[in-house]
Design a protein around this motif. Structure first.
Motif, PDB file in Angstrom:
ATOM      1  N   THR A   1       0.165   8.832 -42.444  1.00  0.00           N
ATOM      2  CA  THR A   1       1.337   9.116 -41.648  1.00  0.00           C
ATOM      3  C   THR A   1       1.108   8.703 -40.207  1.00  0.00           C
ATOM      4  OG1 THR A   1       1.876  10.989 -43.089  1.00  0.00           O
ATOM      5  CG2 THR A   1       2.936  10.940 -40.946  1.00  0.00           C
ATOM      6  N   THR A  38       5.305  18.713 -47.066  1.00  0.00           N
ATOM      7  CA  THR A  38       5.711  18.100 -48.333  1.00  0.00           C
ATOM      8  C   THR A  38       4.582  18.143 -49.351  1.00  0.00           C
ATOM      9  OG1 THR A  38       7.250  16.665 -47.156  1.00  0.00           O
ATOM     10  CG2 THR A  38       6.624  16.000 -49.384  1.00  0.00           C
ATOM     11  N   ALA A  79      11.610  12.395 -41.534  1.00  0.00           N
ATOM     12  CA  ALA A  79      11.848  11.523 -42.692  1.00  0.00           C
ATOM     13  C   ALA A  79      10.585  10.762 -43.078  1.00  0.00           C
ATOM     14  CB  ALA A  79      12.982  10.548 -42.385  1.00  0.00           C
ATOM     15  N   THR A  82       7.978  13.168 -44.579  1.00  0.00           N
ATOM     16  CA  THR A  82       8.374  13.594 -45.921  1.00  0.00           C
ATOM     17  C   THR A  82       8.096  12.498 -46.945  1.00  0.00           C
ATOM     18  OG1 THR A  82      10.051  15.083 -45.016  1.00  0.00           O
ATOM     19  CG2 THR A  82      10.298  14.430 -47.326  1.00  0.00           C
ATOM     20  N   LEU A  83       8.463  11.265 -46.620  1.00  0.00           N
ATOM     21  CA  LEU A  83       8.228  10.152 -47.553  1.00  0.00           C
ATOM     22  C   LEU A  83       6.737   9.919 -47.798  1.00  0.00           C
ATOM     23  CD1 LEU A  83      10.943   7.633 -46.351  1.00  0.00           C
ATOM     24  CD2 LEU A  83      10.911   8.941 -48.485  1.00  0.00           C
TER      25      LEU A  83
END
Length: 119
Positions: A1, A38, A79, A82-83
């Protein structure tokens, strides 16, 4: 990330609302918090995942409240996190890959991702 977040920050060069020299799009704190939330939700279920998402949301709100980011920075960070979290959790949840792990590496101007197998 973090690798993708920093790459996007350097690509967009959006200034922070407080005028500091750091770039702001997307929010790194928010992307990291949502990635962790997540992964927690996918691997451990909603009993742990919902509180993790609440905390991640508070991280995003605090970034706006402290004038370090605007709402679009935080939404993009959420976003992205989360992905990446979904991909990471799904990868580690499969029994076929249970002894394989992706490991980020960085140092002296270089960055990469390694695949580790535990015997």
């Amino acid at each position: 990330t973090e690798t993708l977040t920093i790459g996007l920050q350097y690509a967009t060069h959006r200034r922070r609302p407080d005028g500091s020299s750091h770039t702001s799009f997307p929010s790194g704190h928010t992307s990291g918090a949502f990635a962790l939330a997540t992964v927690t939700e996918v691997l451990y279920g909603p009993w742990y995942g919902v509180p993790a998402y609440v905390l991640a949301g508070l991280v995003g709100v605090s970034r706006i409240d402290s004038n370090r980011h605007v709402a679009s920075d935080v939404l993009a960070g959420a976003a992205l996190g989360t992905l990446i979290g979904l991909g990471t959790a799904k990868f580690h949840k499969k029994d076929v890959f249970k002894n394989y792990f992706l490991v980020p590496t960085a140092g002296d101007g270089t960055a990469g991702i390694g695949l580790v197998h535990l015997f």
